[in-house]
Design an enzyme around this catalytic site. Sequence first.
Site, mmCIF file in Angstrom:
data_model
loop_
_atom_site.group_PDB
_atom_site.id
_atom_site.type_symbol
_atom_site.label_atom_id
_atom_site.label_comp_id
_atom_site.label_asym_id
_atom_site.label_seq_id
_atom_site.Cartn_x
_atom_site.Cartn_y
_atom_site.Cartn_z
ATOM 1 N N ASP A 1 0.867 -1.173 0.000
ATOM 2 C CA ASP A 1 0.000 0.000 0.000
ATOM 3 C C ASP A 1 0.906 1.226 0.000
ATOM 4 O OD1 ASP A 1 -1.867 1.959 0.398
ATOM 5 O OD2 ASP A 1 -2.338 1.399 2.470
ATOM 6 N N GLU A 2 1.123 1.783 -1.161
ATOM 7 C CA GLU A 2 2.027 2.929 -1.337
ATOM 8 C C GLU A 2 3.397 2.692 -0.680
ATOM 9 O OE1 GLU A 2 -0.017 6.833 -1.970
ATOM 10 O OE2 GLU A 2 -0.829 6.283 -0.015
ATOM 11 N N PRO A 3 4.069 1.588 -1.029
ATOM 12 C CA PRO A 3 5.353 1.274 -0.383
ATOM 13 C C PRO A 3 6.428 2.337 -0.621
ATOM 14 C CG PRO A 3 5.004 -0.114 -2.311
ATOM 15 C CD PRO A 3 3.713 0.599 -2.059
ATOM 16 N N ASN B 1 -0.896 7.176 -7.869
ATOM 17 C CA ASN B 1 -1.798 8.039 -7.111
ATOM 18 C C ASN B 1 -1.447 9.484 -7.408
ATOM 19 O OD1 ASN B 1 -2.519 5.620 -6.019
ATOM 20 N ND2 ASN B 1 -1.586 5.983 -4.015
#
Length: 478
Positions: free
Chosen positions: A112-114, A195
Site C-alpha cells: 500500500d504505497e510502499p 496516485n
Amino acid sequence: MAVTLTAIIILCASRVQSIGVNWGTTASHPLPPSKVVELLKLNKITKLKLFDSNPQVLEALAGSAIDVTVGIPNSMLQSLNSSIKSAESWVHDNLTRYLSGHTRIEYIAIGDEPFLQRYGSQFYPFVVGAAMNIEAALISAKLSNKVKIVIPCSFDAFRSESGQPSEGHFRPDINKTMIEVLNFLTKTQSPFFANISPFLSYYQNKNISLDFALFKETAHAHNDTHGSYKNSFELSYDTLITALTSVGFPKMDIVISQIGWPTDGAPNATVSNAKIFTKNLLDYLHNGQGSPLRPRVMPLEIYIYTLLDEDQRNITMGSFERHWGLFTFDGQVKYQVDFDFGQSTKTLVNAQNVEYFASRWCVVNNNINMSNATARAMEACTNADCTALSPGSSCFNLSWPGNVSYAFNSYYQQHDQSAESCDFGGLGMITTVDPSVGNCRFNVELKASHSVLLCGSKFDFLLISWLVSTVWLLLDRF
Ligand SMILES: *[C@@H]1O[C@H](CO)[C@@H](O)[C@H](O)[C@H]1NC(C)=O
Ligand SMILES: *[C@@H]1O[C@H](CO)[C@@H](O)[C@H](O)[C@H]1NC(C)=O
Ligand SMILES: *[C@@H]1O[C@H](CO)[C@@H](O)[C@H](O)[C@H]1NC(C)=O
Ligand SMILES: *[C@@H]1O[C@H](CO)[C@@H](O)[C@H](O)[C@H]1NC(C)=O
Ligand SMILES: *[C@@H]1O[C@H](CO)[C@@H](O)[C@H](O)[C@H]1NC(C)=O
Ligand SMILES: *[C@@H]1O[C@H](CO)[C@@H](O)[C@H](O)[C@H]1NC(C)=O
Ligand SMILES: *[C@@H]1O[C@H](CO)[C@@H](O)[C@H](O)[C@H]1NC(C)=O
Ligand SMILES: *[C@@H]1O[C@H](CO)[C@@H](O)[C@H](O)[C@H]1NC(C)=O
Ligand SMILES: *[C@@H]1O[C@H](CO)[C@@H](O)[C@H](O)[C@H]1NC(C)=O
Ligand SMILES: *[C@@H]1O[C@H](CO)[C@@H](O)[C@H](O)[C@H]1NC(C)=O
Ligand SMILES: CC(=O)N[C@H]1CO[C@H](CO)[C@@H](O)[C@@H]1O
C-alpha cells in the site's frame, strides 16, 4: 480473443474506461461487507480497489460483477520477497479460493504505497522481489493469465523541483527500484498504478492555488515550454509522464489508483470543495482532451479515494485522513456527482437499512466541578476520533465545553455505548437529545460487524469454494 478485444478497446480509448473506488476498512465499526457490496451495486460501481484480502469482504463480493484489486499489506513484503513458499501460500490462501468462489479478482497490488517518502526504505526494497515471487506463484497456480500484478506508486514518488512538468523525475532514492518496477510491469503487460493528489499538492505546496487544485476556470495557468497547464491534476500527470519517459518508458499505460478530496479535518477540506473537485475531475476525464504530453489519451481507469470515511486511519499526515469518503462512515451520500457522465442523470444512493446503536449520546455534565474536563477530553481523544475538532474542521467552532462533549461521545460510541465508557470520573452523562449543531455531527456508531465474525457463513463459503474448485479440477482433467 480477449487480447484482440482489449487491443481494440485501447485503440479506441479516448475516455477513461471506468471509474472505480478504493474501499479501506480502517474503521472502529465498519459498515458490514454485505451492505457495502449492496451500496456498490446500487450505485453501479463496477471496479473496486482493496488494501488487503479480508475474507469477509472477498466472500461478500462473490458472484457480483465487480472487478476487484486485492492488496498485500506492506508488512508482508519482506517475507514475500525472501521466500517463494510464502508467495505460494499467499496465492493459495488469499486468491485461489476466492477466484473459484467467483469473486472477480483482476489485480493484486503489491503493498500500500510502499514508496511513500515517510516510510523511508522500510518497504520499497522488497517490492520487486515480492512481485516476482507472487508472479511465479501465479504461474504455478495457472492464474497468471487471469490476474495481473500492479505496484501502487504514491503521489510523492515523482516530482519536479521547479514545478515544471518537463522537469519531472522519480525521487532519487527510489529511481533504481522504479526502473525495475517498470521492467517488471512491461514484461507482465500490466499498467502503472499511480496516485495523484491535487489536495495534498495544494496542502503542501504554496505554488498550487485552491482554484488550480479544484480545476476552476479562473485558476492561473502554469506554463511550461511545451504547453499550458490549467489544473493541478494535469500538471502532476505530465510530471509523471516525463518521469516515466526519462527512464525509458514513455508509452506506459496508466491507471490513476487513488484520487479524491477530503471533506473535513483541514481548512478547505469541505463538502462543497469536494463536490467541485469530483465533478470537475469527472468532466475533465469525460471531455477526453488529455494533457499536453498525452493529448487525447486518457488514463485507462481511475479509482476514487475513497468509498467511506474511516475513523481509525493514521493521522500523521493530518486529520483529513479520516474524511476522504465519497460516503460517510455509515454509507450516506455526502454530495451528488454524476458518475455516469450525464448519460442517465444518475444520482448517488445511500446504503440501505443501516443498523445503528440506540439514539444515545454521551456529553459532559456541566452541573458539577469541571476543572478536570479538558484533561479527560484529551485523554479520550487519544483513542476516540476527535479529527472534526481540529482547526478549520466541522466541529472546530464548538466552544468549551461543547468540544469536551464531542470527545466524550466519540469515545462512548467507539466503546459500543457501554455505560462505563461514559464515566470520565463522574463528568460524563448519557442523553437521548442529539447534541449535533449545524455541520457538526455527533455520530451514533454502527452496530458492529468487526468483532462478530459470522463463522457459520464463512465455513459454508469455504466448503462451497472447495466443492467448486474440486469440480473444476475434475472437469479440467476429463
Ligand atoms: C529479497 O530476497 C532475495 C532472495 O531471497 C534476497 O537475495 C534479497 O537480499 C532480498 N532483498 C532484501 C532487500 O532483503
Ligand atoms: C493471506 O495469506 C497469508 C499466507 O498464507 C496469511 O498469513 C494471511 O493471513 C492471509 N490473509 C490476509 C488477509 O492477508
Ligand atoms: C513556484 O513558482 C515559481 C514561479 O512560477 C517558481 O520559480 C518556483 O520554482 C516554484 N516553486 C516550487 C516549489 O514549485
Ligand atoms: C534514474 O536512472 C536513470 C537510468 O539509470 C538515469 O538516467 C537518471 O538520471 C536517474 N534519475 C535520477 C533522478 O536519479
Ligand atoms: C500561459 O500560456 C497561456 C496560453 O498559452 C497564456 O494565455 C498565459 O498568459 C500564459 N501565462 C503566463 C503566466 O505566462
Ligand atoms: C502512524 O504513522 C507513523 C508514520 O508512518 C508511525 O510512526 C506511527 O507509528 C503510526 N501510528 C499508528 C497508531 O499506527
Ligand atoms: C473544583 O475542583 C478543584 C480541584 O479539583 C478545586 O480546586 C476547585 O476549587 C473546585 N471548584 C469548585 C467551584 O468547587
Ligand atoms: C481531578 O482529577 C484528580 C486526579 O485524578 C482528582 O484527584 C481530583 O479529585 C479531580 N477533581 C475533580 C473536581 O473531580
Ligand atoms: C466558524 O465560525 C466562523 C465565525 O463565526 C465562521 O465564519 C465559520 O464559517 C465557522 N466555521 C465552520 C466550519 O462552521
Ligand atoms: C476545547 O476548547 C478549549 C478552549 O478553546 C481548549 O482549551 C481545549 O483544548 C479543547 N478541547 C479539545 C478536546 O479540543
Ligand atoms: C475557498 C476556500 O474555502 N478558501 C479557504 C481555504 O482555507 C483558507 C484558510 O483557512 C481560507 O482563508 C480560505 O478562505
